[in-house]
Design a protein around this motif. Sequence first.
Motif, PDB file in Angstrom:
ATOM      1  N   SER A   1     -49.606 -77.373  75.975  1.00 49.09           N
ATOM      2  CA  SER A   1     -49.855 -76.626  74.745  1.00 49.09           C
ATOM      3  C   SER A   1     -48.769 -76.880  73.703  1.00 49.09           C
ATOM      4  O   SER A   1     -49.063 -77.164  72.535  1.00 49.09           O
TER       5      SER A   1
ATOM      6  N   ARG B 210     -49.272 -78.673  70.082  1.00 47.34           N
ATOM      7  CA  ARG B 210     -48.967 -77.865  68.901  1.00 47.34           C
ATOM      8  C   ARG B 210     -47.876 -78.523  68.066  1.00 47.34           C
ATOM      9  O   ARG B 210     -47.922 -78.514  66.838  1.00 47.34           O
TER      10      ARG B 210
ATOM     11  N   TRP C 100     -56.860 -76.852  79.260  1.00 39.56           N
ATOM     12  CA  TRP C 100     -56.867 -75.414  78.939  1.00 39.56           C
ATOM     13  C   TRP C 100     -57.680 -74.549  79.903  1.00 39.56           C
ATOM     14  O   TRP C 100     -57.313 -73.417  80.202  1.00 39.56           O
TER      15      TRP C 100
ATOM     16  N   TYR D 276     -44.259 -66.971  71.171  1.00 40.59           N
ATOM     17  CA  TYR D 276     -45.059 -68.042  70.574  1.00 40.59           C
ATOM     18  C   TYR D 276     -44.145 -68.994  69.820  1.00 40.59           C
ATOM     19  O   TYR D 276     -43.407 -68.589  68.931  1.00 40.59           O
TER      20      TYR D 276
ATOM     21  N   LEU E  20     -60.595 -71.629  69.622  1.00 42.73           N
ATOM     22  CA  LEU E  20     -59.510 -72.545  69.976  1.00 42.73           C
ATOM     23  C   LEU E  20     -60.124 -73.868  70.407  1.00 42.73           C
ATOM     24  O   LEU E  20     -61.027 -73.894  71.248  1.00 42.73           O
TER      25      LEU E  20
ATOM     26  N   ASN F 116     -55.659 -78.162  71.099  1.00 43.03           N
ATOM     27  CA  ASN F 116     -54.876 -76.924  71.120  1.00 43.03           C
ATOM     28  C   ASN F 116     -54.590 -76.398  69.716  1.00 43.03           C
ATOM     29  O   ASN F 116     -53.560 -75.793  69.466  1.00 43.03           O
ATOM     30  N   GLU F 117     -55.512 -76.618  68.799  1.00 42.24           N
ATOM     31  CA  GLU F 117     -55.421 -76.053  67.456  1.00 42.24           C
ATOM     32  C   GLU F 117     -56.192 -74.733  67.422  1.00 42.24           C
ATOM     33  O   GLU F 117     -57.335 -74.667  67.870  1.00 42.24           O
ATOM     34  N   ALA F 118     -55.569 -73.695  66.917  1.00 42.11           N
ATOM     35  CA  ALA F 118     -56.241 -72.413  66.731  1.00 42.11           C
ATOM     36  C   ALA F 118     -56.988 -72.444  65.407  1.00 42.11           C
ATOM     37  O   ALA F 118     -56.388 -72.699  64.359  1.00 42.11           O
TER      38      ALA F 118
ATOM     39  N   GLN G 156     -53.875 -69.805  72.557  1.00 39.56           N
ATOM     40  CA  GLN G 156     -52.912 -70.896  72.689  1.00 39.56           C
ATOM     41  C   GLN G 156     -51.820 -70.575  73.711  1.00 39.56           C
ATOM     42  O   GLN G 156     -51.235 -71.481  74.298  1.00 39.56           O
TER      43      GLN G 156
END
Length: 353
Positions: free
Chosen positions: A41, A45, A104, A183, A206, A211-213, A235
């Motif tokens: 993750s 990110r 994920w 976070y 998500l 792993n982009e919100a 995430q």
Amino acid sequence: MSLKNGIALSIIPQILLVKGLGNQTQLIETYYSNGLYPLISKFFRGLLGWIPFSLGDILYFILIVLAIGYCYKNRGNIWTNKLGFLRNIAMVLSIAYFTFHFMWGFNYYRQPIGEKLRLGETNDYQELVDFTKALIAKTNEAQFKITGDTGIKVQIPYTQEEMFQKSLEGYRLLSRKHDFLDYEKESVKTSLFSTLLTYMGYAGYLNPFTNEAQVNGRLPNFRFPVVAGHEMGHQLGYSAEDETNFIGYLATINNTDDYFQYTAYAYALGYCLNDIRRGDKDIFNRLLTELNEGVKLNFQEMREFWKSYENPLEPLFKSMFNSFLKANNQPKGIQSYNAVVSLLVAYHKAYPL
């Protein structure tokens, strides 16, 4: 050809392996959710978070175009070699299934957040009513503090980018209470397909492969902060929708910003009132009269927003998502969003409002 067959057939042992590991909650929690997944993750990110648009949305679009182009170009061969076409579909699904769980999906089988926080079970209706009354008082107080008038709805003055940054601050403050919710490395964006998401009835999602919100950019600001917090919770490795609803609430309510606190109180209140309405409509109607008119106007704003995008296909999309959730260890399906109420009540027994 044998390689394609092997990849296609590998989906069977993959499914068996996932279901077997799904029963090993502590194993998943230790070695995946708190071991491998945080590395994956944070890497993605950090790699993609600086890009101002959603690379995952573009990836999905390209894959859909390629799939349509493949079917059109090979329509003759597909018709004459149906087994080969089905094998190719199985091969793609096998690769996607492996990638999804590796990147994920195993988080669906991790230790519930209620156990991590040592929250007790609560199904007492009177406890729900008492908690809702406390929420009404907090929501009314927050609304009046901002507007100075009980009859005016709250208008959040921030841009979406500003709300993303404030969400990070909320998580930073939340991590002081619960360090496992820390976070780092922001990668939260508005979706390029926000209009489509709205017609589908989704506030965000998500992308498990990048792993982009993703947050629906068409959402009214009244709901935007909590949805951003919800997707950022995904995430952090929490897949269950009730848990990320809960985490999104915690991250927003722990923000020092008055507007964010108001949206969090109102968000929790909406779920609690829905549960009370299902249990006793008389109590629901009585509690509704205690709400400031300005709060009611904000709730009305959300109802009118979703109603304006209603369409015949929305139930189909909801049904598909419901089936997806049930297939991934959420037996209540789309109704699991509402299960956040029991987490809220239990949490605030330990941490009163």
